[in-house]
Structure formats: C-alpha cells, structure tokens
Design an enzyme around this catalytic site. Structure first.
Site, PDB file in Angstrom:
ATOM      1  N   TYR A 181       0.874  -1.174   0.000  1.00 23.68           N
ATOM      2  CA  TYR A 181       0.000   0.000   0.000  1.00 23.68           C
ATOM      3  C   TYR A 181       0.912   1.224   0.000  1.00 23.68           C
ATOM      4  O   TYR A 181       1.702   1.419   0.925  1.00 23.68           O
ATOM      5  CB  TYR A 181      -0.915   0.004   1.227  1.00 23.68           C
ATOM      6  CG  TYR A 181      -2.054  -0.982   1.127  1.00 23.68           C
ATOM      7  CD1 TYR A 181      -3.300  -0.586   0.649  1.00 23.68           C
ATOM      8  CD2 TYR A 181      -1.874  -2.313   1.492  1.00 23.68           C
ATOM      9  CE1 TYR A 181      -4.346  -1.495   0.537  1.00 23.68           C
ATOM     10  CE2 TYR A 181      -2.913  -3.229   1.387  1.00 23.68           C
ATOM     11  CZ  TYR A 181      -4.142  -2.803   0.909  1.00 23.68           C
ATOM     12  OH  TYR A 181      -5.168  -3.709   0.810  1.00 23.68           O
ATOM     13  N   HIS A 194     -17.550  -1.850   3.327  1.00 28.43           N
ATOM     14  CA  HIS A 194     -16.230  -1.965   3.948  1.00 28.43           C
ATOM     15  C   HIS A 194     -16.271  -2.839   5.199  1.00 28.43           C
ATOM     16  O   HIS A 194     -17.094  -2.624   6.092  1.00 28.43           O
ATOM     17  CB  HIS A 194     -15.700  -0.576   4.329  1.00 28.43           C
ATOM     18  CG  HIS A 194     -14.359  -0.613   5.005  1.00 28.43           C
ATOM     19  ND1 HIS A 194     -13.190  -0.834   4.328  1.00 28.43           N
ATOM     20  CD2 HIS A 194     -14.013  -0.481   6.309  1.00 28.43           C
ATOM     21  CE1 HIS A 194     -12.171  -0.816   5.174  1.00 28.43           C
ATOM     22  NE2 HIS A 194     -12.641  -0.610   6.386  1.00 28.43           N
TER      23      HIS A 194
END
EC number: 1.14.17.1
Length: 620
Positions: free
Chosen positions: A233, A415
């Site tokens: 990431y 999410h």
C-alpha cells in the site's frame, strides 16, 4: 447463413441440423446486436466492441473482456489467450478457490481440441457438466492470440453452476501446459492457477456528458518503484494550491501506467481533516515507520477505484465539494499494488484523475457512514463460518436529521476488515423492508470500490437503514472485536447521496450495560472465568470467554434483541440533540423475498457433450 454442410467445413465443427442452424443464426444476430450496442455507447476503445476488460494473470497472458445484456440476462465473454499451450480453464467460485468451481475448459488430447462447460469437486478433479450453459459462439485467431467468444446466463438453475449476482465475483483461471486424454484426467493441483476479483454486472445506466468547462487534476505518485513484494500500500500526499476555492468534483477516472495494469489493484483518494492546516509531504509505503502520524487523519473518501471499474460520474445535479473554507488543502492517495510474481524494478505513476468545475451544481453531494460504530462491544466469536452483526440508522435519527424532501443515494462503498464475507444494506419503511441499497454476497476486503447503484434509492424522514455484515473467523482462536486495527473488524457502508446534510454518521452498537449483563450471565455457567471487574477492558473480557455453544448462542441473542446505543452524528462528531442510549431495535415485520433466478430454456444451451473446435487459424 451458409447451408449447414458448408458452414461445418468452414468452422471445423460437427454438422448441425436445420433447426440447430436456425438457432445458431438467431444467437449470432443477438450477439451482433449486443456488441453493436456496446460499441455505439462509446465507452470502449474503437478497436474493442467490449465495454469492460481486465488482465486475469500477472503476466497478462490471459485477458478477459465482457458485455452485459440485461434483456437476455446473460454475459458475453471474450477470453483472449495470448500464449496458448495445451489449453486453458476459466470460471467462478465462491471465494476464488479452484475447488468446487464452475468452469469452462479449452483442452486438447494431442489431436483434437475441445470446449466444454465443467465443474471441479472438492478434491480439484474436473468433471463434464451434463448441462452445458457456457455457449461457445466463436473461436478466432487474432494477431494477439486465440480469442474465445462465449455466452453465459446470469443464473442457470444448475446446482453445479455459479449464480452471477450484483457485487464481487471471484474469477479463477488455469493454464494447461500439456495435452490431456480426457477432461476427467485434468486435476487443478498440477496447473498454474490464479484468481481475479471483479464486478461483472456493471449497472446499465446512462452517464451524463462531461461539461466542456471542467478542469482536470491528476493525483498520482510520480515515477515510484513498485516494491518487490506481493502486497504494497503506497501513500502519497498531494497539496492543493494556496487559496484553492470551492469546486465540485463531477467525475473521476483511473490513470494506470501502461504495462502495470495487472499490478495496480485498487486506488483511493482521501481528504485530510479540515483542522489539519499542515500535513507533512510523504511518498512511500503506508506501513513505513517514516510515515507521519498526521496521515492517519486523512480518512474522508473523495474517490475510489478498483480493477475492472471505469470512470465514476456524479449525477448532473450534484457534485462533491473540495477546496475553499472548511476544507483541507491536503489529499492522500493510496495505491494497492498486487505483485504476486515479485517483479523487480517496475516504475509506476498510477493515480486518479479528478474532473472538477468552479460552476457549482445545484446540490452538494455528501458521504454518510452507515453500519456499526467502531467499538469492541460488537464482537465475533472464533471459529465461526457465518456470524452476522447488524448496525442501524434508526427512524428517530432520519426523522430528525434528514431534510423534508429526503435524500437520494446514488453510489455505495461497502467496507469490512479481513473476516468480512457478505455485506448488505436494506431500506425499511413503516416496519417493512422496502428495497436493497447495496448487497455483496461474495464480498472481499481485498476488493473495495465505490459502486454506482443501478437505480437511485430515495430515503425519507422516518426510514430505517439496516446494514448487516457476515464474518468468517474459522482460522482465529480468540474473539474478533470491533475497532480500527486490521485484525479488528468493521461493518460500514459509505453511501454517496445528495443533497448533503449535517448527518455524516448514522450507526449503532449494542448497549454497553447489556453487554456486561451478558458477561455476568455466562459467568454463572462457566465458573467465573470472565473478569467483570471495572479494570478489565471489553476486549480482555471477550478474550477470556470460553466459546462453547451456549456462550455463542447467548451472544447472538443479545445482539438480536438488546437495546442499542445510536450515533446520530454531525460532521463535527457531535450527536444531534436527543436521547440516543438504550434505544429499542427498529421493528421490521416483513422482509424482502429472495429473488428467484430465471432458468434459461434448453434452446440456450449447447449440446450435452464437449464441442470440437479448430484452433489452427482464422475463425471457427
């Protein structure tokens, strides 16, 4: 169409009857119309009649393109095999496993090539499906490789087949390196295999034209080197110009560096908190020890893209505001790189292009959080296969916080963290489930994107929004509690709507006092093993619970019936006036029925056995 005998010789296929030839003709016309409509929509490059395209494998030797026909309730696939060896398999499964998968297989026995609908059992053995629902339409040699065009209904009513639904689909593939004497001789354990996640059923909606007076802003990390590890990431801070006035974002689209299409998995843009008047510049891995702590306050989602998605459009009457008073000048880009082959030295400048205008639209779009509060009082016991937690946005909150005309939800981003498997938000009105806002029965925490809804959902004052998440903790020994950590859990639906209101968060959690009553109750049956003393945290209490069947069932009952604490919050994190603790669960007296899949007619199926094909050259 040529007479059947001529057509057979041209395609190297078994001779059909006159009736079969007529059906083939009608199917060919239908395929032509689907592809023509797609081409005329102008969303795909002129050289491709398919709207959607993704690489399946890291080497990009397999490329999948597709169009969706909602009138036919079918998907038209083109699988491009760039380096054909002895065959390929492609299909779908619940979580991306090659076992218990619904497959279509191209293989050769060394002399003849075959195409067939198949399935794999729990040991990875492949079997011919007696109901052939993958219908081969064309085989063609192209300069890039072998292109297989085939069709598959959404639902087939075949127990061995995967039901294609809205939401995430786990695609699987395998490369056959050598001939096999029969389909049943193939076992996936000896193949080079992989998976790719995508939303196949894209919404069939008309996108507004991009106004000619829009500006563009590219948010991307300049020419970074992708780390030689499987998962990265990458975080990058972008600063808006000093004095940047209020604008509306009306559209955004991905910018993916050519050649890196298989490595850039998903990207998100977050705006930093308004009170952050100075955020240090940063360009590096998000888990780096050098990352400034202030980046943790850049959490307000502005844009999100995932593999397979195209441009995102706001409704013509709304745009999301950024810049100007009350808005941070700092934006965080987060790019997820998936590099399973651990490729070294690859440079990348991928990011997201924002289209924005200084001619503000009639409505500001807003983002509202639905679901569960980030708190350890909501927990999942260990070794659960499908444990459900539910969060509420109650009628009391919507009655107080929404405008008289209500709001209109046009997009949604679901999410959870690592154990999330399903997510759904349902709108309830007058005690009855009214409609589904968004649902993903094959949700993956590794594939998150903002999805435009097929139809806008209007929420009125007094409506209830119910968000449920299903979790799998089979591989965990301790309870998984709610919280911000990646090993903790969340259950959230970020809904995108207009007109923007002061309501930014509408979520719930079980009342903490009733949870303590649960701990006291199970202590009576478990020799006081759970500490109920004031100094013990809720996480510590859950960690000490002996997870027998009684303790599990009582916790489920608690979450199903105990009062809740409501968070009906403004953007300032202050709750709307009122009493929000010890609130009763909303009453729902009727639920929506599960849709029944339509079974295709036998005419839409291929013959019961494998189709013999020619892969030598030209079309077949």
């Amino acid at each position: 169409i040529p007479a059947p005998s001529r057509w057979c010789r041209w395609a190297s296929l078994p001779c059909p009857s006159v009736r079969e030839a007529a059906f083939m003709y009608s199917t060919a016309v239908a395929v032509f119309l689907v592809i023509l409509v797609a081409a005329l929509q102008g969303s795909a490059p002129p050289e491709s009649p398919f709207l959607y395209r993704i690489p399946l494998d890291p080497e990009e030797s397999l490329e999948l393109s597709w169009n969706v026909s909602y009138p036919q309730e079918a998907i038209f696939f083109q699988l491009l095999v760039k380096q054909l060896k002895a065959g390929v398999l492609f299909g779908m499964s619940d979580r991306g496993e090659l076992e218990n998968a619904d497959l279509v297989v191209l293989w050769t026995d060394g002399d003849t090539a075959y195409f067939a609908d198949a399935w794999s059992d729990q040991k990875g053995q492949i079997h011919l499906d007696p109901q052939q629902d993958y219908q081969l339409l064309q085989v063609e040699r192209t300069p890039e490789g072998l292109a297989l065009l085939f069709k598959r209904p959404f639902g087939t009513c075949d127990p061995k087949d995967y039901l294609i639904e809205d939401g995430t689909v786990h695609l699987v593939y395998g490369i056959l390196e050598e001939p096999f004497r029969s389909l049943e001789a193939i076992n996936i354990s000896g193949l080079r295999t992989g998976l790719q996640r995508v939303q196949l059923l894209k919404p069939n909606i008309t996108f507004p034209a991009t106004p000619s007076d829009t500006y563009t802003m590219d948010i991307h990390a300049p020419d970074i080197q992708i780390p030689n590890q499987v998962t990265t990431y990458w975080c990058y801070i972008h600063e808006l110009p000093e004095g940047f006035p209020r604008h509306h974002i009306v559209k955004y689209e991905p910018i993916v560096t050519k050649g890196n299409e298989a490595l850039v998995h998903h990207m998100e843009i977050f705006q930093c908190a308004p009170e952050m008047d100075n955020v240090p510049h940063f360009n590096g891995p998000c888990d780096s020890k050098m990352k400034p702590d202030r980046l943790n306050y850049c959490r307000h989602v502005l844009a999100a893209w995932a593999l397979g998605a195209k441009a995102f459009y706001y409704p013509e009457e709304a745009g999301i505001a950024f810049g100007g008073p009350g808005s941070s000048r700092y934006i965080r880009l987060e790019v997820h790189y998936h590099n399973p082959l651990v490729i070294e030295g690859r440079r990348d400048s991928s990011g997201i292009r924002l289209y924005y205008t200084d001619k503000l639209r009639r409505f500001n779009a807003g983002i509202m959080e639905l679901g569960l509060v980030y708190t350890p009082v909501m927990a999942i016991p260990p070794r659960e296969t499908a444990f459900v937690l539910t969060g509420y946005c109650t009628d009391k909150c919507t009655q107080l916080a929404l405008p008289p005309s209500g709001i209109h939800i046009f997009a949604s981003q679901l999410h959870t963290h690592l154990t999330g498997r399903k997510v759904v938000t349902v709108l309830a009105r007058d005690g009855r489930e009214w409609e589904i806002v968004n649902q993903d029965n094959h949700y993956s925490p590794h594939f998150q994107e903002i999805r435009m809804l097929k139809k806008m959902v209007s929420v009125h004052r007094g409506d209830v929004l119910i968000t449920s998440c299903t979790y799998n903790t089979e591989d965990r020994e301790l309870a998984t509690v709610g919280g911000f950590g990646i090993l903790e859990e969340m259950c959230v639906n970020y809904v995108h709507y207009y007109p923007q209101t002061q309501l930014e968060l509408c979520k719930s959690a079980v009342n903490a006092g009733f949870l303590q009553k649960y701990f006291h109750l199970i202590n009576r049956f478990n020799n006081e093993e759970v500490c109920t003393c004031p100094q013990a945290s809720v996480s510590q209490q859950f960690a000490s619970v002996p997870w027998n069947s009684f303790n599990r069932e009582v916790l489920k009952a608690l979450y199903d019936f105990a009062p809740i604490s409501m968070h009906c919050n403004k953007s300032s994190a202050v709750r709307f006036p009122g009493e929000w603790n010890l609130q009763p669960l909303p009453k729902v007296i009727s639920t929506l029925e599960e849709p029944t899949p339509r079974c295709p007619t036998s005419q839409g199926r291929s013959p019961g056995g494998p189709t013999i094909i020619s892969i030598g050259g030209g079309k077949g």
